[in-house]
Design an enzyme around this catalytic site. Structure first.
Site, short mmCIF file in Angstrom:
data_model
loop_
_atom_site.label_atom_id
_atom_site.label_comp_id
_atom_site.label_asym_id
_atom_site.label_seq_id
_atom_site.Cartn_x
_atom_site.Cartn_y
_atom_site.Cartn_z
N ILE A 110 40.64 40.22 46.27
CA ILE A 110 40.61 41.28 47.30
C ILE A 110 40.23 42.60 46.60
CG2 ILE A 110 42.11 40.23 49.04
CD1 ILE A 110 44.50 41.67 47.74
N HIS A 111 39.02 42.61 46.10
CA HIS A 111 38.52 43.74 45.29
C HIS A 111 38.72 45.08 46.01
CE1 HIS A 111 36.52 40.69 42.79
NE2 HIS A 111 36.05 40.16 43.89
N ASP A 112 38.35 45.12 47.29
CA ASP A 112 38.39 46.41 48.00
C ASP A 112 39.81 46.90 48.24
OD1 ASP A 112 35.53 45.51 50.07
OD2 ASP A 112 35.65 46.33 48.04
N THR B 272 40.15 44.28 39.32
CA THR B 272 40.24 43.66 40.65
C THR B 272 40.32 42.13 40.58
OG1 THR B 272 37.84 43.56 40.99
CG2 THR B 272 38.97 45.58 41.70
N THR C 103 41.08 48.51 45.15
CA THR C 103 40.46 49.84 44.98
C THR C 103 41.13 50.85 45.91
OG1 THR C 103 38.39 48.75 44.38
CG2 THR C 103 38.26 51.07 45.09
#
Ligand code: RIB
Ligand code: CA
Length: 313
Positions: free
Chosen positions: A238-240, A192, A243
């Protein structure tokens, strides 16, 4: 047939960005969204989730569940990036809170309504999912898969040198989920962190004149300021969203099987994800972990998905 999805969030700017896309994505059916503490307190997360859904007014309303503090409390929050209100100070009209159905009950009901069909995408500390497993011990075998934002394989943590934020906030819950028999894919910081959303990408978002374009700019611009001030970065992670993309477009990621666990008590290592990579491992493999991402394609799919969502207004 559209993939049935549960989203577990702690909105939180990158969580909110996922909601803007997912709630309109024709490839999926968001059957439930549950909130928990992490970036903000559970109360603020619940208020934000409800306000975002009211603001977006998606074509299909998901069931909503609200989480509470981990049993050991929340050690930290993400206000340094997400702001006191969790949405960069965006003044979303707060909607009258519905009856607060417990997140773990909503998760159990949603999975049992479609056994073996549901993908749970966790974008927050794992408190709610661990509690759902405690409430219904058969649940892990009834879930199609769990895609988890969290952990770190070969890179430093982001909340401590050892730990990633979601794991750090509730390491006991994370260990319970890691040790559960459901099919798990972990999307760690190793992957991420590979994408940085820049101001150039901001110009490629849906127009400011659209509800989603306006909302995204209002939450992302404060995040850009926070990243510049705190990390000296000209962009944000924007890790989420990454995912979410791993769950919906797995072909854009490469994974490998690992045996993973979570440190729960270390003074310096609380929340650290530990993997048995000895020449002769003794731990049982229990998940897939992503280690490669097709960056440009993921960014492209993100922008396409947000434009599609904005076109649904
Ligand atoms: O470490 C990144 C994670 O922590 C993301 O889910 C972000 O929203 C925060 O919750
Ligand atoms: Ca999150």
């Amino acid at each position: 047939m559209a993939k049935k999805v549960i989203l577990d969030v702690d909105p939180g700017i990158d969580d909110a960005m996922v909601l803007c896309l997912a709630l309109f994505d024709p490839a999926i059916e968001v059957i439930a969204v549950t909130s928990t503490g992490g970036n903000v307190t559970p109360q603020v997360a619940s208020r934000n989730l409800h306000a975002i859904i009211e603001y977006l007014d998606p074509p299909r309303l998901p069931r909503i569940g609200f989480g509470t503090e981990p049993d050991d409390g929340l050690p930290v929050d993400g206000r340094y990036v997400h702001g006191i209100d969790g949405l960069g100070g965006t003044d979303l009209p707060s909607a009258a809170l519905l009856t607060q159905h417990p997140a773990e009950k909503v998760i159990c009901d949603a999975v049992r309504s479609a056994p073996d069909e549901v993908t749970i995408i966790t974008l927050a500390p794992l408190t709610n999912l661990a509690r759902a497993f405690q409430r219904d011990p058969e649940l892990p075998q009834l879930i199609n898969q769990v895609v988890i934002m969290g952990g770190n394989l070969d890179v430093s943590g982001n909340i401590t040198p050892a730990a990633e934020f979601n794991m750090y906030c509730d390491p006991i819950a994370a260990r319970q989920v890691f040790q559960s028999p459901c099919t798990k894919t972990l999307i760690p910081l190793d992957v991420t962190n590979r994408i940085t959303l820049t101001l150039g990408h901001l110009d490629q978002l849906p127009a400011e004149s659209t509800k989603i374009g306006h909302f995204l700019r209002s939450i992302l611009k404060p995040a850009f300021r926070a990243y510049r001030q705190r990390f000296g970065l000209e962009g944000i992670h924007i890790h989420d969203m990454i995912t979410y993309m791993a769950a919906i477009h797995p072909e854009l990621f490469t994974t490998k099987e690992v045996a993973g666990n979570v440190e729960t008590i270390g003074e310096l290592t609380r929340g650290m994800t530990v993997f048995d990579r000895r020449r002769v491992p003794e731990w049982q493999s229990n998940m897939e972990v992503a280690y490669f991402i097709e960056k440009e394609e993921v960014i492209q799919k993100t922008l396409e998905g947000l434009h599609y969502a904005a076109g649904c207004e």
